[in-house]
Design a protein around this motif. Structure first.
Motif, PDB file in Angstrom:
ATOM      1  N   UNK A   1      55.005  69.644  84.367  1.00  0.00           N
ATOM      2  CA  UNK A   1      55.398  68.566  83.461  1.00  0.00           C
ATOM      3  C   UNK A   1      55.288  67.205  84.134  1.00  0.00           C
ATOM      4  N   UNK A   2      55.384  67.180  85.473  1.00  0.00           N
ATOM      5  CA  UNK A   2      55.178  65.911  86.171  1.00  0.00           C
ATOM      6  C   UNK A   2      53.719  65.481  86.066  1.00  0.00           C
ATOM      7  N   UNK A   3      52.832  66.472  86.041  1.00  0.00           N
ATOM      8  CA  UNK A   3      51.403  66.171  85.919  1.00  0.00           C
ATOM      9  C   UNK A   3      51.015  65.850  84.475  1.00  0.00           C
ATOM     10  N   UNK A   4      51.815  66.306  83.536  1.00  0.00           N
ATOM     11  CA  UNK A   4      51.515  66.072  82.120  1.00  0.00           C
ATOM     12  C   UNK A   4      52.767  65.538  81.411  1.00  0.00           C
ATOM     13  N   UNK A   5      53.236  64.365  81.782  1.00  0.00           N
ATOM     14  CA  UNK A   5      54.499  63.837  81.223  1.00  0.00           C
ATOM     15  C   UNK A   5      54.461  63.620  79.717  1.00  0.00           C
ATOM     16  N   UNK A   6      53.271  63.459  79.153  1.00  0.00           N
ATOM     17  CA  UNK A   6      53.190  63.242  77.712  1.00  0.00           C
ATOM     18  C   UNK A   6      53.712  64.444  76.937  1.00  0.00           C
ATOM     19  N   UNK A   7      53.655  65.621  77.537  1.00  0.00           N
ATOM     20  CA  UNK A   7      54.129  66.827  76.845  1.00  0.00           C
ATOM     21  C   UNK A   7      55.630  66.779  76.621  1.00  0.00           C
ATOM     22  N   UNK A   8      56.338  66.180  77.572  1.00  0.00           N
ATOM     23  CA  UNK A   8      57.796  66.109  77.434  1.00  0.00           C
ATOM     24  C   UNK A   8      58.189  65.300  76.207  1.00  0.00           C
ATOM     25  N   UNK A   9      57.401  64.276  75.905  1.00  0.00           N
ATOM     26  CA  UNK A   9      57.721  63.444  74.752  1.00  0.00           C
ATOM     27  C   UNK A   9      57.334  64.121  73.446  1.00  0.00           C
ATOM     28  N   UNK A  10      56.402  65.050  73.521  1.00  0.00           N
ATOM     29  CA  UNK A  10      55.934  65.717  72.307  1.00  0.00           C
ATOM     30  C   UNK A  10      56.758  66.952  71.954  1.00  0.00           C
ATOM     31  N   UNK A  11      57.403  67.545  72.979  1.00  0.00           N
ATOM     32  CA  UNK A  11      58.209  68.737  72.707  1.00  0.00           C
ATOM     33  C   UNK A  11      59.462  68.335  71.943  1.00  0.00           C
ATOM     34  N   UNK A  12      59.761  69.045  70.857  1.00  0.00           N
ATOM     35  CA  UNK A  12      60.941  68.766  70.059  1.00  0.00           C
ATOM     36  C   UNK A  12      61.858  69.976  70.069  1.00  0.00           C
ATOM     37  N   UNK A  13      63.149  69.703  70.206  1.00  0.00           N
ATOM     38  CA  UNK A  13      64.165  70.749  70.191  1.00  0.00           C
ATOM     39  C   UNK A  13      65.097  70.476  69.028  1.00  0.00           C
ATOM     40  N   UNK A  14      65.376  71.487  68.270  1.00  0.00           N
ATOM     41  CA  UNK A  14      66.236  71.320  67.097  1.00  0.00           C
ATOM     42  C   UNK A  14      67.690  71.258  67.515  1.00  0.00           C
ATOM     43  N   UNK A  15      68.424  70.285  66.955  1.00  0.00           N
ATOM     44  CA  UNK A  15      69.861  70.205  67.153  1.00  0.00           C
ATOM     45  C   UNK A  15      70.552  71.151  66.181  1.00  0.00           C
ATOM     46  N   UNK A  16      71.831  71.413  66.471  1.00  0.00           N
ATOM     47  CA  UNK A  16      72.596  72.277  65.565  1.00  0.00           C
ATOM     48  C   UNK A  16      72.673  71.660  64.172  1.00  0.00           C
ATOM     49  N   UNK A  17      72.654  70.314  64.134  1.00  0.00           N
ATOM     50  CA  UNK A  17      72.752  69.635  62.836  1.00  0.00           C
ATOM     51  C   UNK A  17      71.437  69.657  62.074  1.00  0.00           C
ATOM     52  N   UNK A  18      70.362  70.109  62.731  1.00  0.00           N
ATOM     53  CA  UNK A  18      69.088  70.212  62.038  1.00  0.00           C
ATOM     54  C   UNK A  18      68.081  69.163  62.418  1.00  0.00           C
ATOM     55  N   UNK A  19      68.508  68.067  63.072  1.00  0.00           N
ATOM     56  CA  UNK A  19      67.562  67.045  63.481  1.00  0.00           C
ATOM     57  C   UNK A  19      66.847  67.497  64.746  1.00  0.00           C
ATOM     58  N   UNK A  20      65.824  66.765  65.119  1.00  0.00           N
ATOM     59  CA  UNK A  20      65.036  67.133  66.288  1.00  0.00           C
ATOM     60  C   UNK A  20      65.072  66.012  67.306  1.00  0.00           C
ATOM     61  N   UNK A  21      64.926  66.393  68.581  1.00  0.00           N
ATOM     62  CA  UNK A  21      64.892  65.409  69.653  1.00  0.00           C
ATOM     63  C   UNK A  21      63.882  65.864  70.679  1.00  0.00           C
TER      64      UNK A  21
END
Length: 244
Positions: free
Chosen positions: A42-62
C-alpha cells in the motif's frame, strides 16, 4: 468427403466467448497472504487506500485512511483515559503514603502499648476514614484497650485460615464475625490483618459501614504497612509475646 474430425474436435477448435472462460479467482486467503508478504504494497500504491471503502454500521462508507484515522483517534482517547486513571491512582497512593508516614511519626511518640493502640485507632478513623478499629492480641500480651484473644476465643475459629496462612481477609462481615470484632457497631465490611506473620502478635481489624469498602481481591499494601507500623510500636512496650 468423409468427416475430418469428431464433434469433440470441432467443439474444441471453436472460439469460446470471453464470458464463458473459466478463470481461477484469487481467494480471500490469497489476498491476505499476499499483503502479509508485501507489507509495503500500500505504500507503493497509496491511491488504493483512498479508493477502498469500508461500510460503517450506519450504512455510510469511508475510505480505509479515514477508518484508520478514526480507529487511531479512538485508541488515543482510550490511552488518554487510561493515563488519567493511572495518574489519579498515583495521587491517591501518594496521599495514603503521607497518611501512613504521619501515623509512623505519631507511633514513635507513643508512651505505652495502650497509647500506640489509641493513636492508631484515632489516626485510622480520621485519616483513612474507617468507622471501626479493633486490635486483638494473642495470649501473653495483656493490653487494656486491646481484645485478649486466648486459645479458646471465638475469633480463632472465625479466622483460623488467616492465623494459619497469614493472609489478609477482606470482605462483607457475617453476624458472628461482626459481633466478635466490633460488638454493636454497624460494620458491614472489614479487613482483618495479621500483625507479624513470623512471630504472630495479634490481629488488626478495620471496618466500614459501607458493604463495598472492603472486598475480596482488593489491594492490601497499605493495610500491611499500617499493621507492621502498629506491631513495631506495640512490641516496643512489651517485654515478651506469645504465638497463637
Amino acid at each position: 468427403m468423409g468427416s475430418m474430425g469428431s464433434t469433440d474436435d470441432k467443439l474444441g477448435l471453436a472460439a469460446v466467448p470471453p464470458e464463458e472462460v473459466a478463470v481461477q479467482a484469487a481467494t480471500e486467503e490469497d489476498v491476505i497472504a499476499f499483503i502479509e508478504q508485501r507489507p509495503e504494497f500500500f505504500a507503493e500504491h497509496p491511491q488504493l487506500l483512498e479508493e477502498i471503502e469500508l461500510a460503517h454500521a450506519a450504512g455510510s462508507a469511508a475510505s480505509l485512511i479515514e477508518r484508520q484515522v478514526a480507529v487511531l483517534r479512538q485508541r488515543n482517547e482510550q490511552l488518554r483515559e487510561r493515563m488519567h486513571q493511572l495518574a489519579e491512582v498515583a495521587r491517591q497512593n501518594e496521599r495514603r503514603m503521607r497518611k501512613a508516614n504521619e501515623l509512623a511519626v505519631a507511633l514513635l511518640g507513643a508512651a505505652s502499648a495502650e497509647d500506640a493502640i489509641a493513636i492508631a485507632q484515632a489516626q485510622l478513623t480520621r485519616a483513612f476514614a474507617v468507622d471501626a478499629v479493633l486490635v486483638g492480641l494473642y495470649d501473653g500480651n495483656a493490653v487494656s484497650n486491646a481484645m485478649h484473644i486466648d486459645h479458646d476465643h471465638p475469633v480463632r475459629g472465625l479466622y483460623a485460615d488467616l492465623i494459619r496462612t497469614g493472609l489478609i481477609e477482606c470482605g462483607p462481615l457475617g453476624d458472628a464475625a461482626r459481633a466478635q470484632l466490633f460488638g454493636e457497631q454497624a460494620v458491614a465490611s472489614a479487613a482483618v490483618v495479621p500483625m507479624d506473620r513470623v512471630n504472630p502478635l495479634g490481629l488488626l481489624a478495620v471496618g466500614s459501614d459501607d458493604p463495598g469498602r472492603f472486598r475480596p481481591g482488593m489491594g492490601t499494601l497499605f493495610l500491611d504497612l499500617i499493621a507492621d507500623l502498629l506491631t513495631a510500636a506495640i512490641r516496643r512496650h512489651l517485654d515478651d509475646f506469645a504465638a497463637p
